[in-house]
Design a protein around this motif. Structure first.
Motif, PDB file in Angstrom:
ATOM      1  N   SER A 101       0.954  -1.165  -0.193  1.00 39.72           N
ATOM      2  CA  SER A 101       0.395  -0.007   0.305  1.00 39.72           C
ATOM      3  C   SER A 101       0.507   1.285   0.190  1.00 39.72           C
ATOM      4  N   ARG A 102       1.623   1.016   0.202  1.00 40.38           N
ATOM      5  CA  ARG A 102       3.015   2.072   1.039  1.00 40.38           C
ATOM      6  C   ARG A 102       3.563   2.435  -0.455  1.00 40.38           C
ATOM      7  N   ALA A 103       3.315   1.521  -2.045  1.00 34.84           N
ATOM      8  CA  ALA A 103       4.237   1.424  -3.241  1.00 34.84           C
ATOM      9  C   ALA A 103       4.391   3.356  -3.570  1.00 34.84           C
ATOM     10  N   ALA A 104       3.171   3.059  -4.310  1.00 34.91           N
ATOM     11  CA  ALA A 104       3.232   4.861  -5.103  1.00 34.91           C
ATOM     12  C   ALA A 104       3.783   5.995  -3.568  1.00 34.91           C
ATOM     13  N   ASP A 105       4.362   5.801  -2.928  1.00 40.41           N
ATOM     14  CA  ASP A 105       4.674   6.636  -2.069  1.00 40.41           C
ATOM     15  C   ASP A 105       6.121   6.312  -2.110  1.00 40.41           C
ATOM     16  N   MET A 106       6.871   5.119  -2.155  1.00 41.57           N
ATOM     17  CA  MET A 106       7.829   4.698  -2.568  1.00 41.57           C
ATOM     18  C   MET A 106       8.753   5.522  -4.093  1.00 41.57           C
ATOM     19  N   ILE A 107       7.760   5.370  -5.006  1.00 36.56           N
ATOM     20  CA  ILE A 107       8.467   5.699  -6.020  1.00 36.56           C
ATOM     21  C   ILE A 107       7.796   6.870  -6.238  1.00 36.56           C
ATOM     22  N   ALA A 108       7.238   7.633  -5.941  1.00 43.08           N
ATOM     23  CA  ALA A 108       6.929   8.775  -5.844  1.00 43.08           C
ATOM     24  C   ALA A 108       8.110  10.234  -5.887  1.00 43.08           C
ATOM     25  N   PRO A 109       9.106   9.913  -5.121  1.00 44.90           N
ATOM     26  CA  PRO A 109      10.651  10.803  -4.927  1.00 44.90           C
ATOM     27  C   PRO A 109      11.287  10.415  -6.480  1.00 44.90           C
ATOM     28  N   MET A 117      17.699   6.620  -4.846  1.00 46.80           N
ATOM     29  CA  MET A 117      16.751   5.642  -4.022  1.00 46.80           C
ATOM     30  C   MET A 117      15.978   5.997  -2.940  1.00 46.80           C
ATOM     31  N   VAL A 118      15.257   5.126  -2.934  1.00 47.74           N
ATOM     32  CA  VAL A 118      14.125   5.400  -1.954  1.00 47.74           C
ATOM     33  C   VAL A 118      14.510   4.652  -0.862  1.00 47.74           C
ATOM     34  N   VAL A 119      14.621   4.413   0.535  1.00 42.94           N
ATOM     35  CA  VAL A 119      14.452   3.797   1.041  1.00 42.94           C
ATOM     36  C   VAL A 119      13.418   3.350   2.517  1.00 42.94           C
ATOM     37  N   GLY A 120      12.591   2.220   2.409  1.00 41.19           N
ATOM     38  CA  GLY A 120      11.365   2.170   3.211  1.00 41.19           C
ATOM     39  C   GLY A 120      12.303   2.259   4.637  1.00 41.19           C
ATOM     40  N   ASP A 121      11.846   2.339   5.591  1.00 37.48           N
ATOM     41  CA  ASP A 121      12.657   3.092   6.865  1.00 37.48           C
ATOM     42  C   ASP A 121      11.624   2.222   7.809  1.00 37.48           C
ATOM     43  N   ARG A 122      12.258   0.736   8.309  1.00 38.85           N
ATOM     44  CA  ARG A 122      11.121   0.579   9.328  1.00 38.85           C
ATOM     45  C   ARG A 122      11.349   0.423  10.472  1.00 38.85           C
TER      46      ARG A 122
END
Length: 318
Positions: A101-109, A117-122
């Motif tokens: 569900s956060r895929a769009a947020d990840m690729i937006a920048p 490179m956008v990193v999903g910060d856990r």
């Protein structure tokens, strides 16, 4: 194969993920219906490929099933980055631990040209700490993060996240030199060293569903990551790496030479001959290491200049 712009490829390395791969494909297809879902079956011994192919057919979506026999996540990603052509790449694990569900947020920048490179910060949201049951794994993450932030003067929060988005320029100019799970660390080090724009976005993280088991070995994979860091420092930061060794040898030689100097100033004669030989040898080796550090640092600087010119050339062609 080049997709219509802006094209998006979702890369899902998978090793024995028959229990989760179907739902992961469905989730990412729902989040990014125009993206090409690419499953890289990394020599699985279960029905991962069968489930993936059946899911593609059931959804009627653009999907690719890639087989990579060489074991290791690094090998799987290397094959995908080589075979798949897109403008934006999204990488995620196939075990349902990262939210599609956060895929769009990840690729937006990346789509806006703000990041390479956008990193999903856990870690920032505390989700990883809540679900991670391996204390030594968490300790290893913190150790690696501290080392990288110290040597590269960065302030990253999640070095080993497997949820990342990349620009085409990053993917097509990134040489994957590691085979296993240390590839995320290698990606981060490469991005920092080559001055790519790195952005972190806090994402939710959940543990694997019941019946699905992690392929990670805390001690073995942790040792590989630490070794990879030292390798990167040796290759990318030779002045810091070999210079540190030189300083240690120099100080050791000084300590070994203290009794020798005491002999000379007290008796004008050296009684600790073995220590004198050891101290002299350590100081000579220290000078050699420092000379090597200077030479390698010059070589790395020239390599960075060539890499910058290569990136400019590639950017002008796209």
């Amino acid at each position: 194969m080049r997709f219509s712009k802006p094209s998006i490829a979702v890369i899902l390395p998978a090793y024995n993920e028959e229990l989760t791969i179907g739902q992961v494909i469905r989730d990412f297809h729902a989040a990014l219906p125009d993206a090409v879902i690419c499953v890289v079956d990394n020599n699985s011994s279960d029905r991962t490929s069968v489930v993936a192919a059946a899911t593609f057919e059931d959804l009627g979506c653009a999907g690719r099933l890639i087989h990579e026999k060489r074991q290791g996540k690094g090998n799987a990603l290397r094959r995908a980055f080589f075979d798949v052509d897109a403008d934006i790449y999204l990488m995620a694990d196939a075990d349902q631990t990262y939210p599609a569900s956060r895929a769009a947020d990840m690729i937006a920048p990346v789509a806006r040209g703000e990041a390479d490179m956008v990193v999903g910060d856990r870690h920032s949201g505390g989700h990883y700490g809540d679900h991670n049951k391996r204390r030594f794994h968490g300790f290893g993450n913190d150790l690696v993060k501290s080392m990288i932030n110290f040597f590269f003067r960065s302030s990253l929060q999640d070095i080993m996240s497997g949820y990342r988005a990349f620009s085409r320029t990053f993917v097509k100019t990134y040489p994957i030199m590691v085979a296993g799970f240390q590839v995320e660390t290698d990606m981060t080090l490469h991005a920092l060293d080559k001055r790519f724009r790195v952005m972190e976005i806090p994402v939710e993280y959940v543990d694997r569903p019941a019946g699905s088991f992690s392929k990670l070995n805390t001690l073995a994979d942790g040792a590989k990551v630490i070794f990879a860091i030292f390798q990167i420092l040796r290759y990318y930061k030779p002045l810091a790496f070999f210079g540190t060794v030189s300083v240690v040898l120099m100080m050791s030689g000084f300590v070994a030479g203290i009794p020798v100097l005491a002999d000379w100033f007290t008796y004008q004669y050296i009684y600790h001959v073995p220590l004198a030989v050891l101290a002299a040898a350590l100081e000579i080796v220290a000078v050699i290491f420092f000379s090597v550090a200077l030479m390698l640092d010059s070589i790395v600087h020239q390599h960075k200049m060539s890499y910058e010119l290569m990136i400019v050339s590639i950017a002008n062609k796209t």
